[in-house]
Design a protein around this motif. Structure first.
Motif, mmCIF file in Angstrom:
data_model
loop_
_atom_site.group_PDB
_atom_site.id
_atom_site.type_symbol
_atom_site.label_atom_id
_atom_site.label_comp_id
_atom_site.label_asym_id
_atom_site.label_seq_id
_atom_site.Cartn_x
_atom_site.Cartn_y
_atom_site.Cartn_z
ATOM 1 N N SER A 13 68.068 43.770 27.777
ATOM 2 C CA SER A 13 67.065 44.645 27.165
ATOM 3 C C SER A 13 66.288 43.910 26.080
ATOM 4 N N ARG A 19 63.401 42.216 27.314
ATOM 5 C CA ARG A 19 62.488 43.147 27.997
ATOM 6 C C ARG A 19 62.748 43.192 29.505
ATOM 7 N N LEU A 45 64.575 45.528 31.433
ATOM 8 C CA LEU A 45 65.300 46.790 31.486
ATOM 9 C C LEU A 45 65.903 47.065 32.853
ATOM 10 N N ASP A 46 65.262 46.577 33.910
ATOM 11 C CA ASP A 46 65.809 46.789 35.255
ATOM 12 C C ASP A 46 67.148 46.084 35.419
ATOM 13 N N THR A 68 68.506 53.257 28.168
ATOM 14 C CA THR A 68 67.747 52.254 28.921
ATOM 15 C C THR A 68 66.888 52.926 29.984
ATOM 16 N N TYR A 90 63.857 54.295 28.300
ATOM 17 C CA TYR A 90 62.865 53.270 27.966
ATOM 18 C C TYR A 90 61.995 52.896 29.171
ATOM 19 N N CYS A 91 62.611 52.868 30.364
ATOM 20 C CA CYS A 91 61.815 52.446 31.539
ATOM 21 C C CYS A 91 61.321 53.648 32.343
ATOM 22 N N MET A 133 60.232 47.121 25.925
ATOM 23 C CA MET A 133 59.390 47.407 27.082
ATOM 24 C C MET A 133 58.457 46.250 27.421
ATOM 25 N N GLN A 184 55.187 48.947 30.976
ATOM 26 C CA GLN A 184 55.949 50.105 30.496
ATOM 27 C C GLN A 184 55.339 50.688 29.228
#
Length: 798
Positions: free
Chosen positions: A448, A451, A453-454, A482, A485-486, A608, A612
């Motif tokens: 994270s 950046r 996040l996936d 998480t 965030y995405c 992000m 995003q």
């Protein structure tokens, strides 16, 4: 004189206890067995750890059991576990105190090489005090929390004494010591303080010598006086336990008694309780009271020892550490002292009065370096230090925006985000403990921070389970945020509802964010004309929003409601009142996206990607769209300010600093702060806007641009990585920026820092507002970074 035995464990340390002498060989075996057992918990084998620790009854075994329950308490925040942890740690502290007494009364006991007899038990005592203090703060009692902070003071003195003990041993053997540096490690609250020990007496030692030892007594002895203060006893009052002698260190004392603590104290602890109940950001610079204003309320201040950075070069395979007791004490002191200094340094302005109970301030740099030193050792101390470091950098540093500049030329630099060093630490910990879920969570947090996040979602969506339910709950909570965030709202809602079953700490928050996720889906479906789907989401969102307040007030910390509980209850009350006044559905009375508001409070924008962030901007734009939201024209100033602050924060992360500052000035800063106050209004926007202005100015410095570039970059990219790229390695637009970043304009940076400080100081002096402690963490870190920058470069030249 005071009876030192009574100070540790009143009425329980009798002379008969000393007849049960300790066997150094047996204690060394106990240590080895306990360390081997407790380390299993770091590899997710809780049953194995408990089974191994149950086989012994030593100080080490009891402390190990206490540490296990402590981890459960701090990971889960559940009251029944917190109570159990408190009891276990109290037992461990009592046993360690008794063993310390025995070791120091025995002429034959000497298990270690570097340290005085009983040092290992002094460390156990300090560790039990620190962990029990943390647990007490999580308790609902303010009185217990205050006593906990005083317990931290006692632990600090013990650890400081052990550091000095190691110094003397190192000097005697010709090695570098802790205290040889010319630079103080941190500041005490007053100029007077505790003198260094001149003998091998341990902190809190049971001195069997006569009055001739007065000048050599350890600094911890002075804590008895402070304890009397908190119990409402006069400093010169004898207790019924004054049989044994207890001598004060040869400190420089003020000849005149302080105004508050003269004779019998009528107020005592209740007065301190009253003061803490009224803590706010408005007192003193940075919300911190000055010594001149509150010196009468201070316990005796502690003078901090100095430190030699050479001590951090001693590795586990060094010939210095051939004795397992020495390894335990050295790694444990670095863990405990480092963690203590680090946590105290992060106290937000709203709680700055706590510093005056503790009697010393933290030292972030020294604390982090001590944790790095402890992490080298392959034991529970090293594992906990590694976990603390990863949590600090991926959690608190990732949460803050203004942090000290890194030094790429120093491989041991602790400022900024040392990505390569953290990745190496995580790889080492995962190799040591391959079955632990805790390290997978830290790996996800690190993703994270990059950046990604996936990747973080994939790591957190594993199928394995932990033997610690609290770790599973933490994993689910991290996954929930998480997903938020995405913008994966269904996953976010499902995960937060799962948190309700796994953890009872803040169910109001879990339901609230789940409702926010369904509201976001309602608005998305409505904007594309899917009315039926939108209606389903509206029903679910309203259900969770109205369920949230029914779970507020059930948990407290330091006798206060949880900040997010207060926030949630106020927001739902505000929307309910507006729905009635506007004669509309509940979901249509909600203003600016609450999901984006939650992202902001958790600093999710920092994690992000540009795409995003643009998605978040579209979510915010929904509020102003007359075709989607006919109620925007009815919104008051505070709702417009929420939109401006969130949008400005996104602009800042997109590196559109001028746009961000202009928006804040136009929509928030130009208004009198009194206009943001009132029943159910969001009053957090005005102080937060000042903080955001400061962050924009900090990020516009040439030094920041050189470290991170002029556009969006991986926030963990350091200056050394950026310097490796030549202009031919970058895209045409970036090549120009890279050339511009070669030089640092100190005078320009000084102007920006000076202006930044003005905004940060205004934010720090703000009166109480929603979630001020959360914003206060950022403000505290910002103040530390600004002080370090000015100390290095000097103030602005007029």
């Amino acid at each position: 004189m005071h009876r030192v035995g009574a100070w540790f464990q009143p009425r329980k340390l009798h002379h008969s206890a000393s007849t049960q002498s300790l066997d150094a060989l047996v204690e060394a075996q106990n240590l080895e067995a306990a360390m081997r057992a407790v380390t299993l918990i770091m590899n997710d084998d809780v049953e194995g750890a408990e089974r191994g620790l149950a086989q012994g009854n030593s100080s080490y075994h009891k402390l190990g059991m206490g540490v296990i329950v402590f981890l459960r308490a701090t990971l889960g925040f559940e009251q029944d576990v917190i109570k159990e942890a408190s009891e276990r740690l109290a037992e461990a502290e009592s046993t360690a105190t008794l063993d310390l007494y025995k070791a120091q009364r025995s002429e034959r006991y000497n298990a270690g090489g570097l340290y005085a007899p009983g040092s290992e038990f002094a460390l156990c005592n300090a560790l039990a005090q620190i962990t029990s203090a943390v647990v007490a703060v999580l308790n609902e009692s303010l009185t217990d929390a205050i006593r906990a902070f005083y317990k931290l003071r006692k632990a600090y003195i013990t650890l400081n004494g052990l550091v000095e003990e190691e110094d003397r041993a190192m000097k005697a053997r010709g090695f570098g010591s802790h205290s040889a540096s010319k630079h103080p490690s941190s500041e005490s609250l007053k100029s007077s303080g505790v003198s260094s020990t001149a003998s091998k007496a341990l902190p809190g030692s049971f001195d069997t010598n006569s009055r001739s030892t007065r000048s050599r007594a350890h600094p911890l002895s002075r804590s008895r006086t402070t304890e009397n203060m908190f119990q409402g006893k006069p400093q010169n009052q004898k207790t019924d336990d004054d049989d044994d002698e207890f001598y004060d260190a040869d400190d420089a004392h003020n000849e005149n008694p302080t105004k508050t603590y003269t004779g019998h104290l009528d107020t005592g602890l209740p007065k301190v309780n009253s003061k803490l109940n009224n803590m706010s950001l408005s007192e003193g610079e940075g919300g911190q009271d000055t010594d001149s204003n509150h010196s009468e309320d201070l316990p005796p201040a502690i003078k901090v020892s100095r430190i030699d950075l050479r001590r951090f070069s001693h590795d586990p395979d060094s010939h210095i550490f051939t004795n397992p007791i020495d390894v335990f004490v050295h790694s444990g002191v670095n863990l405990c002292f480092g963690l203590l200094l680090l946590l105290i340094s992060a106290i937000p302005p709203a709680f700055s009065k706590l510093l005056y109970i503790i009697g010393f301030r933290g030292d972030r740099e020294r604390g982090i370096k001590m944790l790095w030193q402890a992490s080298k050792f392959h034991n529970i101390n090293g594992a906990l230090a590694g976990l603390a470091l990863l949590g600090w950098y991926n959690g608190l540093v990732g949460f803050c925006d203004i942090v000290p500049d890194a030094n790429p030329e120093d491989p041991d630099d602790v400022e900024g985000y040392p990505a390569a060093r953290l990745e190496a630490l995580l790889a080492e910990m995962r190799s040591r403990y391959p079955d632990s879920l805790m390290w997978r969570i830290e790996e996800a947090r690190m993703a994270s921070a990059h950046r990604d996040l996936d990747s973080a979602i994939r790591l957190l969506s594993h199928t394995g389970k932990s033997s610690l339910q609290q770790v599973e709950a933490l994993n689910m909570f991290e996954k929930s945020l998480t997903a938020l965030y995405c913008h994966r709202y269904q996953l976010c809602s499902d995960s937060f509802i799962a948190c309700v079953e796994l953890n009872s700490w803040s169910r109001a928050l879990y339901y609230y964010i789940a409702g926010s996720a369904h509201l976001a889906m309602y608005r998305d479906f409505r904007s594309v004309g899917k009315r039926d789907e939108a209606a389903k989401q509206a029903i679910i969102a309203e259900k969770y929003f109205k369920l949230a307040p029914t779970h507020t007030g059930k948990k407290k910390i330091m006798a206060r409601q949880l900040p997010f509980d207060v926030f949630v209850a106020r927001k739902v009350t505000k929307w309910t009142a507006r729905a009635e006044a506007w004669n509309c559905d509940f979901v249509d009375a909600i203003g600016v996206s609450p999901s984006e508001e939650m992202v902001f409070f958790w600093n999710g924008y920092k994690r992000m990607t540009a795409a995003q962030l643009e998605h978040s901007l579209r979510n915010l734009a929904w509020s102003e769209d007359p075709e989607q939201n006919s109620n925007w024209k009815r919104e008051e100033l505070d709702e417009h300010a929420i939109l401006a602050v969130l949008r400005a924060s996104i602009y800042r992360h997109l590196r559109k600093h001028d746009e961000a500052k202009a928006l804040l000035q136009k929509e928030v800063l130009c208004h009198d702060k009194i206009l943001f106050k009132g029943q159910n209004r969001d009053d957090w926007t005005a102080p937060t806007a000042h903080y955001e202005m400061g962050v924009n100015l900090w990020m516009q410095r040439s030094q920041y641009l050189r470290e991170y570039g002029a556009g969006m970059t991986d926030p963990s990219t350091d200056r050394a990585t950026l310097a490796q790229h030549s202009s031919t390695d970058l895209a045409p637009g970036q090549a120009r920026n890279a050339k511009e970043l070669l030089d640092i304009d100190i005078q320009k940076d000084a102007r920006l820092v000076s202006e930044c400080r003005e905004y940060i100081e205004k934010a720090s002096k703000w009166e109480r507002y929603d979630l001020d402690a959360r914003v206060g963490l950022k403000i505290t870190t910002a103040g530390d970074a600004l002080r370090k920058w000015e100390a290095k470069h000097g103030p602005l030249k007029k």
